[in-house]
Scaffold this motif. Structure first.
Motif, PDB file in Angstrom:
ATOM      1  N   SER A  36      -6.327  -8.813 -13.007  1.00 55.71           N
ATOM      2  CA  SER A  36      -5.277  -8.231 -13.854  1.00 55.71           C
ATOM      3  C   SER A  36      -3.969  -8.959 -13.571  1.00 55.71           C
ATOM      4  N   GLY A  37      -3.116  -9.058 -14.587  1.00 55.21           N
ATOM      5  CA  GLY A  37      -1.821  -9.732 -14.412  1.00 55.21           C
ATOM      6  C   GLY A  37      -0.700  -8.760 -14.129  1.00 55.21           C
ATOM      7  N   ASN A  38      -1.046  -7.508 -13.838  1.00 55.25           N
ATOM      8  CA  ASN A  38      -0.018  -6.492 -13.623  1.00 55.25           C
ATOM      9  C   ASN A  38      -0.027  -5.979 -12.184  1.00 55.25           C
ATOM     10  N   ALA A  39       1.168  -5.908 -11.580  1.00 53.19           N
ATOM     11  CA  ALA A  39       1.278  -5.560 -10.158  1.00 53.19           C
ATOM     12  C   ALA A  39       0.735  -4.157  -9.867  1.00 53.19           C
ATOM     13  N   ASN A  40       1.038  -3.228 -10.760  1.00 53.03           N
ATOM     14  CA  ASN A  40       0.607  -1.845 -10.560  1.00 53.03           C
ATOM     15  C   ASN A  40      -0.927  -1.743 -10.596  1.00 53.03           C
ATOM     16  N   ILE A  41      -1.519  -2.385 -11.589  1.00 53.11           N
ATOM     17  CA  ILE A  41      -2.988  -2.348 -11.708  1.00 53.11           C
ATOM     18  C   ILE A  41      -3.629  -3.041 -10.496  1.00 53.11           C
ATOM     19  N   LEU A  42      -3.064  -4.172 -10.094  1.00 54.29           N
ATOM     20  CA  LEU A  42      -3.632  -4.892  -8.943  1.00 54.29           C
ATOM     21  C   LEU A  42      -3.601  -4.029  -7.693  1.00 54.29           C
ATOM     22  N   ARG A  43      -2.512  -3.278  -7.554  1.00 57.94           N
ATOM     23  CA  ARG A  43      -2.406  -2.385  -6.393  1.00 57.94           C
ATOM     24  C   ARG A  43      -3.511  -1.338  -6.464  1.00 57.94           C
ATOM     25  N   ARG A  44      -3.696  -0.782  -7.661  1.00 62.63           N
ATOM     26  CA  ARG A  44      -4.729   0.252  -7.800  1.00 62.63           C
ATOM     27  C   ARG A  44      -6.135  -0.310  -7.683  1.00 62.63           C
ATOM     28  N   MET A  45      -6.262  -1.597  -7.944  1.00 57.73           N
ATOM     29  CA  MET A  45      -7.563  -2.251  -7.753  1.00 57.73           C
ATOM     30  C   MET A  45      -7.799  -2.624  -6.284  1.00 57.73           C
ATOM     31  N   GLY A  46      -6.740  -2.525  -5.467  1.00 60.90           N
ATOM     32  CA  GLY A  46      -6.859  -2.901  -4.049  1.00 60.90           C
ATOM     33  C   GLY A  46      -7.038  -4.397  -3.858  1.00 60.90           C
ATOM     34  N   ARG A  47      -6.354  -5.186  -4.687  1.00 58.29           N
ATOM     35  CA  ARG A  47      -6.606  -6.633  -4.660  1.00 58.29           C
ATOM     36  C   ARG A  47      -5.751  -7.395  -3.626  1.00 58.29           C
ATOM     37  N   ARG A  48      -4.752  -6.773  -3.026  1.00 58.24           N
ATOM     38  CA  ARG A  48      -3.995  -7.380  -1.920  1.00 58.24           C
ATOM     39  C   ARG A  48      -3.117  -8.580  -2.303  1.00 58.24           C
ATOM     40  N   TYR A  49      -2.901  -8.812  -3.586  1.00 60.27           N
ATOM     41  CA  TYR A  49      -1.920  -9.836  -3.980  1.00 60.27           C
ATOM     42  C   TYR A  49      -1.187  -9.307  -5.205  1.00 60.27           C
TER      43      TYR A  49
END
Ligand code: 5AD
Ligand code: SF4
Length: 482
Positions: free
Chosen positions: A308-321
């Motif tokens: 995902s290109g969105n910071a909020n979604i990445l956080r919720r995905m647990g992607r660590r970047y």
């Protein structure tokens, strides 16, 4: 079909699979136990394997093939004439599972016609208890259910089935093992997959892989080198180093080796083309970037899922970047690796994704200028944290966004392919074109399929081809004499 007795050796357990308490990896050398009874049984009999999912599954199927051939079974492309059928499954999305149920369902009539047929289901899907229960209760045609961690016991299961005629379930969870020296048959004559690290410890909130393939455990560097040396000696042209996260390689080893060192050591063996997949943006080091830039036989085509290109979604995905750190990583690679190109994986419709958040994903595609992207609609996986989230986005809206994203990706990919027209690229010749036997097919460094007039003696060679035309899924070219 008469209901056969079931023997349950082990059933999957997500709680055990989730466990990441520190424990040393156990390295073992496989010792296959093949009885003379089983060898006699296999004489003149054929096997068929269907493989779903990622390269890890392809490599596992190669191991299953090696074991079956060691027993004495012969490969067949047609499951109608097979005596043993193995379905190697994928659990990463629900539609992959639906296909498996469809296929296993269709084997019911085949089994009715040929009662001696042995049907086995292995792979990631059966690492889930609910799936095992369904297969056990509703698919009586399945004789054997075995997991990703116990492929080496195939001969024991087959032996038990032919002697007792019982159905068998054996799915182990919580593995921390690396098994060496299993036989394998390589499906491709010139391109080979080499496992370097098994499992995944990242636990992205949507992903089932850490539960189905266990914790991260690296093979010893000398084992990887030995396998690659053999491939070079056997005339292989391309090696792909495999792992759910190749860049986590070595973190669990005690000798301090890391992925950059392993990559460099393999590159030095002289394999003409070296690839690796998959990389997690979080632990992609500058040291790795340096090595990729330094060796001409390391392909400058990086598969770097951003999801995902969105910071909020990445956080919720647990992607660590973050999108910013991903862009910075891409920028660093573009600056230090001339000619680098990227492919990626993207998920659309993570729970509660807003349209604005989705637009950030499209922006990332345009920013990086991907050569290609694998796009997926989010599929809730039972037992993962994301599957417990309520979701306010309709399926219809997810599909609409998916189509929009595919459009953006295609525009990008077309543009990149058009930029190749008129230029000369080395192509690893793969096969004769399906439509015309005077046309050869092969792949560029960035994995574009190229068709060009040529002869079969070029298969397995790397030749220079000038690109003449860019089509939707391939390029057309002409051979350039040396
Ligand atoms: N839903 C949709 N796509 C998924 N992937 C992994 N888990 C899911 C899921 N639950 C995608 C990711 C990953 C690729 C192999 O599959 O994009 O990188
Ligand atoms: Fe799944 Fe994330 Fe591991 Fe990839 S890194 S296998 S997406 S948990």
């Amino acid at each position: 079909m008469k209901n056969k007795k079931i023997v349950i050796h082990n059933e999957p357990d997500f709680n055990k699979a989730r466990d990441r308490r520190k424990a040393d990896t156990v390295f073992t050398d496989a010792t296959l136990k093949i009885s003379s009874l089983l060898r006699d049984y296999a004489k003149g009999k054929r096997y068929f394997i269907r493989t779903y999912g990622c390269q890890a599954n392809v490599r596992d199927s190669e191991t299953m093939m090696g074991i079956l051939e060691e027993i004495g079974f012969v490969h067949s492309d047609d499951y109608n004439e097979a005596d043993v059928i193995i379905i190697n499954t994928c659990a990463v999305r629900e539609n992959a599972e639906d296909k498996v149920f469809g296929e296993v369902g269709s084997l019911k009539s085949l089994k009715a016609k040929r009662p001696g047929l042995i049907v086995a289901v292995g792979g990631c899907m059966v690492q889930q208890g609910v799936i095992v229960d369904t297969l056990k209760d509703k698919y009586a045609q399945v004789d054997l259910i075995f997991g990703t961690h116990n492929i080496e016991y195939l001969p024991d299961y087959l032996n038990e089935i032919i002697t007792t005629r019982k159905r068998i379930i054996d799915v182990i969870s919580k593995p921390g093992e690396v098994i060496e020296n299993l036989p394998s048959v390589r499906i491709d004559r010139y391109k080979a997959f080499v496992n370097i690290i098994y499992g995944c410890d990242k636990f992205c909130t949507y992903c089932i892989v850490p539960y189905t393939r266990g914790r991260e455990r690296s093979r010893k560097k000398e084992e990887v080198i030995k396998e690659c040396q053999q491939l070079v000696a056997d005339g292989y042209q391309e090696i792909t180093l495999l792992g759910q996260n190749v860049n986590a390689y070595g973190k669990d080893l005690t000798d301090g080796t890391d992925f950059a060192e392993l990559l460099e050591a393999v590159a030095k063996l002289g394999i003409p083309r070296l690839r690796f997949t998959t990389s997690h943006p979080w632990d992609f080091s500058s040291k790795m970037i340096e090595v990729i830039g330094k060796y001409s036989n390391i392909m400058k085509a990086i598969h770097l899922p951003f999801q995902s290109g969105n910071a909020n979604i990445l956080r919720r995905m647990g992607r660590r970047y973050t999108p910013d750190s991903y862009r910075a990583l891409v920028d660093e690679m573009k600056a230090k690796i001339p000619g680098v190109s990227f492919t990626t994986d993207i998920i659309v419709g993570f729970p509660n994704e807003t349209y604005e958040e989705f637009c950030d994903t499209k922006k990332m595609v345009e920013y990086v200028e991907f050569d290609n992207a694998f796009t997926f609609i989010y599929s809730p996986r039972p037992g993962t944290p994301a599957s417990k989230l309520e979701d306010n986005v309709s399926e219809e809206e997810k599909h609409r966004r998916f189509d929009e994203l595919v459009d953006t990706v295609e525009k990008c990919a077309t543009l990149k392919a058009e930029q190749m027209v008129g230029k000369i690229y080395p192509i690893l010749v793969d096969s004769v074109s399906k439509r015309n036997d005077e046309v050869m097919s092969g792949y560029t460094e960035n994995n574009k399929l190229v068709n060009f007039p040529g002869t079969v003696d070029l298969i397995g060679k790397i030749v220079n081809v000038r690109i003449l035309e860019s089509k939707v899924y391939s390029l057309r070219g002409e051979l350039v004499s040396e």
